[in-house]
Design a protein around this motif. Sequence first.
Motif, PDB file in Angstrom:
ATOM      1  N   LEU A  89     -61.205  41.204 -18.501  1.00 26.25           N
ATOM      2  CA  LEU A  89     -60.160  40.046 -19.038  1.00 26.25           C
ATOM      3  C   LEU A  89     -59.338  39.710 -18.178  1.00 26.25           C
ATOM      4  CD1 LEU A  89     -59.951  37.961 -21.266  1.00 26.25           C
ATOM      5  CD2 LEU A  89     -58.302  39.755 -22.468  1.00 26.25           C
ATOM      6  N   THR A  90     -59.209  38.479 -17.508  1.00 21.52           N
ATOM      7  CA  THR A  90     -58.010  37.910 -16.939  1.00 21.52           C
ATOM      8  C   THR A  90     -57.547  36.657 -17.311  1.00 21.52           C
ATOM      9  OG1 THR A  90     -59.533  36.785 -15.491  1.00 21.52           O
ATOM     10  CG2 THR A  90     -58.950  38.982 -14.735  1.00 21.52           C
ATOM     11  N   GLU A  91     -56.360  36.262 -16.920  1.00 19.59           N
ATOM     12  CA  GLU A  91     -55.935  35.009 -17.395  1.00 19.59           C
ATOM     13  C   GLU A  91     -56.794  33.836 -16.877  1.00 19.59           C
ATOM     14  OE1 GLU A  91     -53.932  35.831 -13.203  1.00 19.59           O
ATOM     15  OE2 GLU A  91     -54.673  36.887 -15.025  1.00 19.59           O
ATOM     16  N   SER A  92     -57.407  34.028 -15.807  1.00 18.84           N
ATOM     17  CA  SER A  92     -58.536  32.930 -15.533  1.00 18.84           C
ATOM     18  C   SER A  92     -59.641  32.694 -16.445  1.00 18.84           C
ATOM     19  CB  SER A  92     -59.228  33.406 -14.231  1.00 18.84           C
ATOM     20  OG  SER A  92     -58.236  33.238 -13.338  1.00 18.84           O
ATOM     21  N   ALA A  93     -60.144  34.017 -16.980  1.00 19.34           N
ATOM     22  CA  ALA A  93     -60.977  33.947 -18.267  1.00 19.34           C
ATOM     23  C   ALA A  93     -60.427  33.433 -19.434  1.00 19.34           C
ATOM     24  CB  ALA A  93     -61.746  35.399 -18.548  1.00 19.34           C
ATOM     25  N   ILE A  94     -59.270  33.711 -19.666  1.00 19.29           N
ATOM     26  CA  ILE A  94     -58.790  32.911 -21.074  1.00 19.29           C
ATOM     27  C   ILE A  94     -58.647  31.689 -20.861  1.00 19.29           C
ATOM     28  CG2 ILE A  94     -56.590  33.157 -22.433  1.00 19.29           C
ATOM     29  CD1 ILE A  94     -56.153  36.098 -21.653  1.00 19.29           C
ATOM     30  N   GLU A  95     -58.178  31.267 -19.694  1.00 20.29           N
ATOM     31  CA  GLU A  95     -58.039  29.812 -19.369  1.00 20.29           C
ATOM     32  C   GLU A  95     -59.460  29.021 -19.619  1.00 20.29           C
ATOM     33  OE1 GLU A  95     -55.364  27.520 -19.219  1.00 20.29           O
ATOM     34  OE2 GLU A  95     -54.213  29.428 -19.738  1.00 20.29           O
ATOM     35  N   LEU A  96     -60.286  29.702 -18.866  1.00 18.90           N
ATOM     36  CA  LEU A  96     -62.002  29.148 -19.010  1.00 18.90           C
ATOM     37  C   LEU A  96     -62.427  28.950 -20.453  1.00 18.90           C
ATOM     38  CD1 LEU A  96     -64.235  28.035 -17.160  1.00 18.90           C
ATOM     39  CD2 LEU A  96     -65.043  30.470 -17.131  1.00 18.90           C
ATOM     40  N   ALA A  97     -61.845  29.952 -21.328  1.00 17.20           N
ATOM     41  CA  ALA A  97     -62.402  30.009 -22.575  1.00 17.20           C
ATOM     42  C   ALA A  97     -61.628  29.043 -23.367  1.00 17.20           C
ATOM     43  CB  ALA A  97     -61.906  31.302 -23.023  1.00 17.20           C
ATOM     44  N   GLY A  98     -60.059  28.809 -23.129  1.00 17.82           N
ATOM     45  CA  GLY A  98     -59.681  27.668 -23.638  1.00 17.82           C
ATOM     46  C   GLY A  98     -60.211  26.288 -23.398  1.00 17.82           C
ATOM     47  N   ALA A  99     -60.553  26.255 -22.240  1.00 19.60           N
ATOM     48  CA  ALA A  99     -61.067  24.842 -21.649  1.00 19.60           C
ATOM     49  C   ALA A  99     -62.638  24.598 -22.072  1.00 19.60           C
ATOM     50  CB  ALA A  99     -60.929  24.788 -20.101  1.00 19.60           C
ATOM     51  N   THR A 100     -63.015  25.545 -22.577  1.00 22.00           N
ATOM     52  CA  THR A 100     -64.593  25.117 -22.583  1.00 22.00           C
ATOM     53  C   THR A 100     -65.150  25.552 -24.314  1.00 22.00           C
ATOM     54  OG1 THR A 100     -65.264  27.510 -21.947  1.00 22.00           O
ATOM     55  CG2 THR A 100     -65.249  25.835 -20.176  1.00 22.00           C
ATOM     56  N   GLY A 101     -64.043  25.602 -24.988  1.00 23.62           N
ATOM     57  CA  GLY A 101     -64.493  25.910 -26.397  1.00 23.62           C
ATOM     58  C   GLY A 101     -64.994  27.272 -26.745  1.00 23.62           C
ATOM     59  N   ILE A 102     -64.903  28.381 -26.204  1.00 26.75           N
ATOM     60  CA  ILE A 102     -65.166  29.743 -26.317  1.00 26.75           C
ATOM     61  C   ILE A 102     -64.240  30.033 -27.507  1.00 26.75           C
ATOM     62  CG2 ILE A 102     -65.072  31.903 -25.680  1.00 26.75           C
ATOM     63  CD1 ILE A 102     -67.458  30.418 -24.486  1.00 26.75           C
ATOM     64  N   ASP A 103     -64.791  30.715 -28.624  1.00 22.44           N
ATOM     65  CA  ASP A 103     -64.104  31.294 -29.784  1.00 22.44           C
ATOM     66  C   ASP A 103     -63.902  32.659 -29.654  1.00 22.44           C
ATOM     67  OD1 ASP A 103     -64.594  28.693 -31.396  1.00 22.44           O
ATOM     68  OD2 ASP A 103     -66.732  29.586 -31.476  1.00 22.44           O
ATOM     69  N   CYS A 104     -64.761  33.382 -28.891  1.00 21.22           N
ATOM     70  CA  CYS A 104     -64.859  34.917 -28.881  1.00 21.22           C
ATOM     71  C   CYS A 104     -64.881  35.483 -27.500  1.00 21.22           C
ATOM     72  CB  CYS A 104     -65.604  35.354 -29.922  1.00 21.22           C
ATOM     73  SG  CYS A 104     -65.689  37.076 -29.890  1.00 21.22           S
ATOM     74  N   LEU A 105     -64.061  36.392 -27.119  1.00 15.07           N
ATOM     75  CA  LEU A 105     -64.424  37.105 -25.718  1.00 15.07           C
ATOM     76  C   LEU A 105     -64.639  38.635 -25.988  1.00 15.07           C
ATOM     77  CD1 LEU A 105     -61.111  35.764 -23.856  1.00 15.07           C
ATOM     78  CD2 LEU A 105     -63.541  35.044 -23.904  1.00 15.07           C
ATOM     79  N   ILE A 106     -65.836  38.917 -25.447  1.00 17.29           N
ATOM     80  CA  ILE A 106     -66.085  40.322 -25.359  1.00 17.29           C
ATOM     81  C   ILE A 106     -66.140  40.832 -23.978  1.00 17.29           C
ATOM     82  CG2 ILE A 106     -68.093  42.045 -25.985  1.00 17.29           C
ATOM     83  CD1 ILE A 106     -69.423  39.963 -27.739  1.00 17.29           C
ATOM     84  N   ALA A 107     -65.061  41.599 -23.755  1.00 20.52           N
ATOM     85  CA  ALA A 107     -64.838  42.456 -22.418  1.00 20.52           C
ATOM     86  C   ALA A 107     -65.574  43.914 -22.451  1.00 20.52           C
ATOM     87  CB  ALA A 107     -63.304  42.400 -22.001  1.00 20.52           C
ATOM     88  N   HIS A 108     -65.968  44.060 -21.352  1.00 19.48           N
ATOM     89  CA  HIS A 108     -66.569  45.370 -21.040  1.00 19.48           C
ATOM     90  C   HIS A 108     -65.274  46.385 -20.896  1.00 19.48           C
ATOM     91  CE1 HIS A 108     -69.315  48.872 -20.054  1.00 19.48           C
ATOM     92  NE2 HIS A 108     -68.761  49.127 -18.899  1.00 19.48           N
ATOM     93  N   HIS A 109     -64.312  46.062 -20.101  1.00 22.97           N
ATOM     94  CA  HIS A 109     -63.213  47.060 -19.743  1.00 22.97           C
ATOM     95  C   HIS A 109     -62.103  46.892 -20.718  1.00 22.97           C
ATOM     96  CE1 HIS A 109     -65.005  46.456 -15.411  1.00 22.97           C
ATOM     97  NE2 HIS A 109     -65.475  47.571 -15.927  1.00 22.97           N
ATOM     98  N   PRO A 110     -61.284  47.992 -20.576  1.00 19.82           N
ATOM     99  CA  PRO A 110     -60.348  48.004 -21.743  1.00 19.82           C
ATOM    100  C   PRO A 110     -59.094  46.976 -21.521  1.00 19.82           C
ATOM    101  CG  PRO A 110     -59.980  50.120 -20.226  1.00 19.82           C
ATOM    102  CD  PRO A 110     -61.447  49.377 -20.179  1.00 19.82           C
ATOM    103  N   ILE A 111     -58.470  46.628 -22.558  1.00 19.34           N
ATOM    104  CA  ILE A 111     -57.554  45.540 -22.551  1.00 19.34           C
ATOM    105  C   ILE A 111     -56.185  46.154 -22.702  1.00 19.34           C
ATOM    106  CG2 ILE A 111     -56.713  43.395 -23.636  1.00 19.34           C
ATOM    107  CD1 ILE A 111     -59.748  43.009 -24.375  1.00 19.34           C
ATOM    108  N   ALA A 112     -55.217  45.631 -21.797  1.00 17.44           N
ATOM    109  CA  ALA A 112     -53.775  46.098 -21.910  1.00 17.44           C
ATOM    110  C   ALA A 112     -52.854  45.030 -21.934  1.00 17.44           C
ATOM    111  CB  ALA A 112     -53.707  47.146 -20.747  1.00 17.44           C
TER     112      ALA A 112
END
Length: 336
Positions: free
Chosen positions: A69-92
């Motif tokens: 998960l990165t800020e680029s991924a979060i921004e891409l999600a917000g811009a393309t209507g993603i509701d849910c993110l599933i990341a493989h690596h741990p989130i901090a």
Amino acid sequence: MATVRDILKALDVITGGRVITDSFGYGGANPFVVTKTSGIPGKAVTELPGLVWGDPDMPVKKVAVMMTLTESAIELAGATGIDCLIAHHPIAEGSNTGGVTARDYFNLYHLAVFELHEAFHGLHPGIAWIHGSCAKHVNIRFGGVPGKIVWYGNALPEVETLGDLLNRIDTIMGTDIESRVLTSERQIRGCTEIHETSIAARAKIFVGTPDNKLGKTITVFPHTGFSAEDLEKAYAEYPEANTVVCTISRPLPGDPLVKKAEELGLNLIAGNSHALEILENGIPLAWALRLQIPELDIHIFRERMVSLPLDHCGCTHIENYGETMARNYLPKPKTE
């Protein structure tokens, strides 16, 4: 319509019950709740396989599967209507959310967020298969260390030599496509010194020749801390091995791991880099989720990391902007 809770249940089925579905998972009962630390103050992170953030009853239409998960991924999600993110690596906090709190960033775009990592490791033999082996046994805690994974297997009939394996990896991973994309970018930007991970860290032979037999394999992941001493122990457990396959990461030339392979008379080949795990682990996870919840619109968030020389990092306007800000506003060393 599927909900966040439905996705949690699906992930629990996919992982064979490894995710946290109730409060007991936080109290030491779940062996996949693992804290990773190098001893750097304040930088440890605890993996929480399952739902990290979000309302379990929130409807979900569009899901993205990613590695990190990165800020680029979060921004891409917000811009393309993603509701849910599933990341493989741990989130901090901060580290994976652009330096701000996860709460504020996730809530801004109404995102539910999951992580899996160790809870997904060892569930399928795909990485070994891509690297030419039929996995016989996997140890996801080699030496008692969570995440230090070792595969033992036999070469597939169609992959007789190290050269066959290099060709196989290039074909399965679509290396030709990535090479053409990189060539196009170099032409468009007018710069030959652009490098991209999947090409720069392409599969290669470290010890052996293309004609050497692949044979029986020990597949290891050097970035987990797998050392020359570990290789000696692994070889003692699997003395009929011919080849060490390093994947997700690789040692540098001259590393003790390379020297130990030479000493033991083993071939050593570097396979895929970490940049391609989204294909190796992300796509199987996405398909498993689709098979359980067919109505979900599932996307793969694939990272593409490139390096560019400072003088070719963007258009003329942004390059001039950077130099102007540095010259006029950022202090320079005082001269005596």
